[in-house]
Design a protein around this motif. Structure first.
Motif, PDB file in Angstrom:
ATOM      1  N   LEU A 251       0.884  -1.304  -0.022  1.00 61.54           N
ATOM      2  CA  LEU A 251       0.055   0.239  -0.308  1.00 61.54           C
ATOM      3  C   LEU A 251       0.923   1.703   0.201  1.00 61.54           C
ATOM      4  O   LEU A 251       0.569   2.675  -0.579  1.00 61.54           O
ATOM      5  CB  LEU A 251      -1.380  -0.150   1.246  1.00 61.54           C
ATOM      6  CG  LEU A 251      -1.936  -0.959   1.049  1.00 61.54           C
ATOM      7  CD1 LEU A 251      -2.312  -1.476   2.917  1.00 61.54           C
ATOM      8  CD2 LEU A 251      -2.909  -0.849   0.446  1.00 61.54           C
ATOM      9  N   ALA A 252       2.055   1.160   0.755  1.00 63.10           N
ATOM     10  CA  ALA A 252       3.352   2.553   0.711  1.00 63.10           C
ATOM     11  C   ALA A 252       3.585   3.264  -0.518  1.00 63.10           C
ATOM     12  O   ALA A 252       4.119   2.328  -1.023  1.00 63.10           O
ATOM     13  CB  ALA A 252       3.928   2.343   1.940  1.00 63.10           C
ATOM     14  N   THR A 253       3.319   4.316  -0.168  1.00 56.15           N
ATOM     15  CA  THR A 253       4.092   4.989  -1.228  1.00 56.15           C
ATOM     16  C   THR A 253       6.158   5.228  -0.742  1.00 56.15           C
ATOM     17  O   THR A 253       6.639   4.993  -1.777  1.00 56.15           O
ATOM     18  CB  THR A 253       4.050   6.850  -1.613  1.00 56.15           C
ATOM     19  OG1 THR A 253       2.363   6.478  -1.765  1.00 56.15           O
ATOM     20  CG2 THR A 253       4.397   6.784  -3.336  1.00 56.15           C
ATOM     21  N   TYR A 254       5.718   5.515   0.295  1.00 54.41           N
ATOM     22  CA  TYR A 254       7.582   5.700   1.293  1.00 54.41           C
ATOM     23  C   TYR A 254       7.290   4.767   2.288  1.00 54.41           C
ATOM     24  O   TYR A 254       6.131   4.296   3.055  1.00 54.41           O
ATOM     25  CB  TYR A 254       7.592   6.848   1.353  1.00 54.41           C
ATOM     26  CG  TYR A 254       7.116   7.869  -0.055  1.00 54.41           C
ATOM     27  CD1 TYR A 254       7.774   7.831  -1.148  1.00 54.41           C
ATOM     28  CD2 TYR A 254       6.322   8.301   0.337  1.00 54.41           C
ATOM     29  CE1 TYR A 254       7.515   8.407  -2.052  1.00 54.41           C
ATOM     30  CE2 TYR A 254       5.911   9.627  -0.625  1.00 54.41           C
ATOM     31  CZ  TYR A 254       6.712   9.591  -1.657  1.00 54.41           C
ATOM     32  OH  TYR A 254       6.661  10.427  -2.817  1.00 54.41           O
ATOM     33  N   ILE A 255       8.136   4.055   3.512  1.00 52.87           N
ATOM     34  CA  ILE A 255       8.277   3.614   3.995  1.00 52.87           C
ATOM     35  C   ILE A 255       9.747   4.389   5.204  1.00 52.87           C
ATOM     36  O   ILE A 255      10.480   4.675   4.426  1.00 52.87           O
ATOM     37  CB  ILE A 255       8.404   1.586   4.357  1.00 52.87           C
ATOM     38  CG1 ILE A 255       7.308   1.231   3.368  1.00 52.87           C
ATOM     39  CG2 ILE A 255       8.563   1.136   5.333  1.00 52.87           C
ATOM     40  CD1 ILE A 255       7.693   0.324   2.863  1.00 52.87           C
ATOM     41  N   ALA A 256       9.158   5.061   6.465  1.00 57.35           N
ATOM     42  CA  ALA A 256       9.803   4.821   7.081  1.00 57.35           C
ATOM     43  C   ALA A 256      10.146   4.094   8.365  1.00 57.35           C
ATOM     44  O   ALA A 256       9.699   4.025   9.244  1.00 57.35           O
ATOM     45  CB  ALA A 256       9.575   6.488   8.215  1.00 57.35           C
ATOM     46  N   VAL A 257      10.992   3.858   9.206  1.00 55.62           N
ATOM     47  CA  VAL A 257      11.798   2.855  10.070  1.00 55.62           C
ATOM     48  C   VAL A 257      13.282   3.227  10.516  1.00 55.62           C
ATOM     49  O   VAL A 257      14.291   4.014  10.156  1.00 55.62           O
ATOM     50  CB  VAL A 257      11.824   1.385   9.580  1.00 55.62           C
ATOM     51  CG1 VAL A 257      10.387   0.505   8.969  1.00 55.62           C
ATOM     52  CG2 VAL A 257      13.384   1.198   8.461  1.00 55.62           C
ATOM     53  N   ASN A 258      13.176   3.191  11.622  1.00 55.34           N
ATOM     54  CA  ASN A 258      14.279   3.205  12.465  1.00 55.34           C
ATOM     55  C   ASN A 258      15.481   2.057  12.483  1.00 55.34           C
ATOM     56  O   ASN A 258      15.298   1.140  11.324  1.00 55.34           O
ATOM     57  CB  ASN A 258      14.248   3.783  13.926  1.00 55.34           C
ATOM     58  CG  ASN A 258      13.905   2.531  14.996  1.00 55.34           C
ATOM     59  OD1 ASN A 258      13.587   1.386  14.522  1.00 55.34           O
ATOM     60  ND2 ASN A 258      13.238   3.588  15.935  1.00 55.34           N
ATOM     61  N   ASP A 259      16.605   1.749  12.286  1.00 53.26           N
ATOM     62  CA  ASP A 259      17.341   0.685  12.420  1.00 53.26           C
ATOM     63  C   ASP A 259      16.582  -0.037  12.781  1.00 53.26           C
ATOM     64  O   ASP A 259      16.897  -1.423  11.999  1.00 53.26           O
ATOM     65  CB  ASP A 259      19.298   0.605  13.177  1.00 53.26           C
ATOM     66  CG  ASP A 259      19.131   1.293  13.652  1.00 53.26           C
ATOM     67  OD1 ASP A 259      17.920   1.660  14.981  1.00 53.26           O
ATOM     68  OD2 ASP A 259      20.701   1.541  14.519  1.00 53.26           O
ATOM     69  N   CYS A 260      16.291  -0.166  13.785  1.00 55.72           N
ATOM     70  CA  CYS A 260      16.059  -1.896  14.446  1.00 55.72           C
ATOM     71  C   CYS A 260      14.594  -2.604  14.268  1.00 55.72           C
ATOM     72  O   CYS A 260      14.264  -3.304  14.021  1.00 55.72           O
ATOM     73  CB  CYS A 260      15.520  -1.698  16.150  1.00 55.72           C
ATOM     74  SG  CYS A 260      17.123  -1.591  17.182  1.00 55.72           S
TER      75      CYS A 260
END
Length: 310
Positions: free
Chosen positions: A184-193
């Motif tokens: 579904l996503a256009t973009y994804i944002a996560v931290n390293d963990c």
């Protein structure tokens, strides 16, 4: 154009215990714990991912519209949002329940005992993206489980580009559901963990996840960030903080920079650097919403750090 910030509004109650938890916990008695800690200091902060992202986006001059559910005790928070000029159009009050609240006790060794009450967040699915009005970009941040799924699907149905920000909500979803979010996503944002957890649960490597979206941003604390896009990787430097005081909300500040950059036509190198700068500004202040630089101050700091203006 409005940016829709789907996520939680919460109160963070932060307490300091001057002793050590270990001195009150006996190894052979852990099966029957009954302890009490005297906490001489306590503060209550405005928090929640949607509130934090919206706050930082407003500092930049963006137009955040928060989509969240709050309880009957949220009056002071709603008044604050109104004073900041943040739209409450998509904030729903559930009168029979409390606003989400996090109770954090920290000891002298920085060990923490945390209790989280989701409260009204559980009803986030009652908000509908279709009722939000014209939206240029949306982010789905940690919230009630059903709400996160519904809002992501609704954004796609409405043709709204979507940032998926699973954060601490990731454990609520299995691998198949996380793959659905990626689709579904256009973009994804996560931290390293979170990146490692997302890869482990979906069975996809980071490059494979990046192939399925327009961009994947991975923050790595003092090592900066990486943005995977178009079979390449952009390394974003960490901005040295004036002081390192409290990391709470730094990830949300970074995501606000992403939202601003994407809605204002910035390239990814500039978007990433702005996001990194916001995280650096935030970490120098206690609480997730107590830093208050003017837009001119942000612009000047950006030029000093990177040699060009926004």
């Amino acid at each position: 154009m409005t940016s829709l910030i789907c996520g939680s509004l919460a109160f963070d109650v932060i307490m300091q215990f001057p002793g050590r938890f270990s001195e009150s916990l006996l190894a052979d008695q852990l099966h029957k714990i009954s302890v009490s800690f005297l906490v001489p200091t306590m503060r209550r902060e405005f928090g929640g991912c949607a509130g934090n992202i919206g706050y930082n986006l407003k500092l930049l001059g963006g137009d955040p519209q928060i989509m969240a559910t709050v309880g009957h005790d949220a009056g002071v928070y709603l008044e604050r949002l109104e004073q900041q000029g943040i739209s409450l159009r998509s904030v729903r009050t559930i009168e029979s329940i409390y606003t989400a609240q996090c109770f954090i006790t920290t000891d002298a060794d920085n060990n923490q005992i945390t209790a989280f009450h989701p409260g009204a967040m559980t009803y986030s699915h009652e908000n509908k993206v279709a009722d939000a009005g014209p939206v240029k970009l949306a982010i789905v941040a940690p919230d009630g489980r059903d709400g996160m799924l519904q809002h992501a699907e609704d954004c796609v149905a409405q043709g709204i580009p979507l940032i998926f920000d699973p954060g601490q909500g990731m454990p609520m979803f299995n691998g198949e559901e996380l793959q659905h979010f990626i689709e579904l996503a256009t973009y994804i944002a996560v931290n390293d963990c979170e990146a490692e957890m997302l890869a482990a649960r979906t069975g996809l490597s980071l490059p494979q996840i990046a192939e399925r979206v327009s961009a994947l941003a991975v923050t790595r604390g003092e090592l900066g960030a990486e943005i995977f896009i178009a079979n390449s990787k952009i390394n974003i430097p960490c901005v040295k903080a004036e002081r390192v005081l409290d990391p709470t909300g730094c990830g949300d500040a970074f995501r606000a920079g992403m939202v601003y950059g994407l809605t204002n036509g910035m390239d990814w190198a500039t978007t990433g650097r702005l996001s990194s700068l916001l995280g650096s500004i935030k970490i120098a202040h206690q609480g997730p919403q107590n830093h208050a630089p003017s837009r001119a101050e942000i612009d000047d700091r950006f030029q000093r750090e990177f040699g060009y203006r926004l």
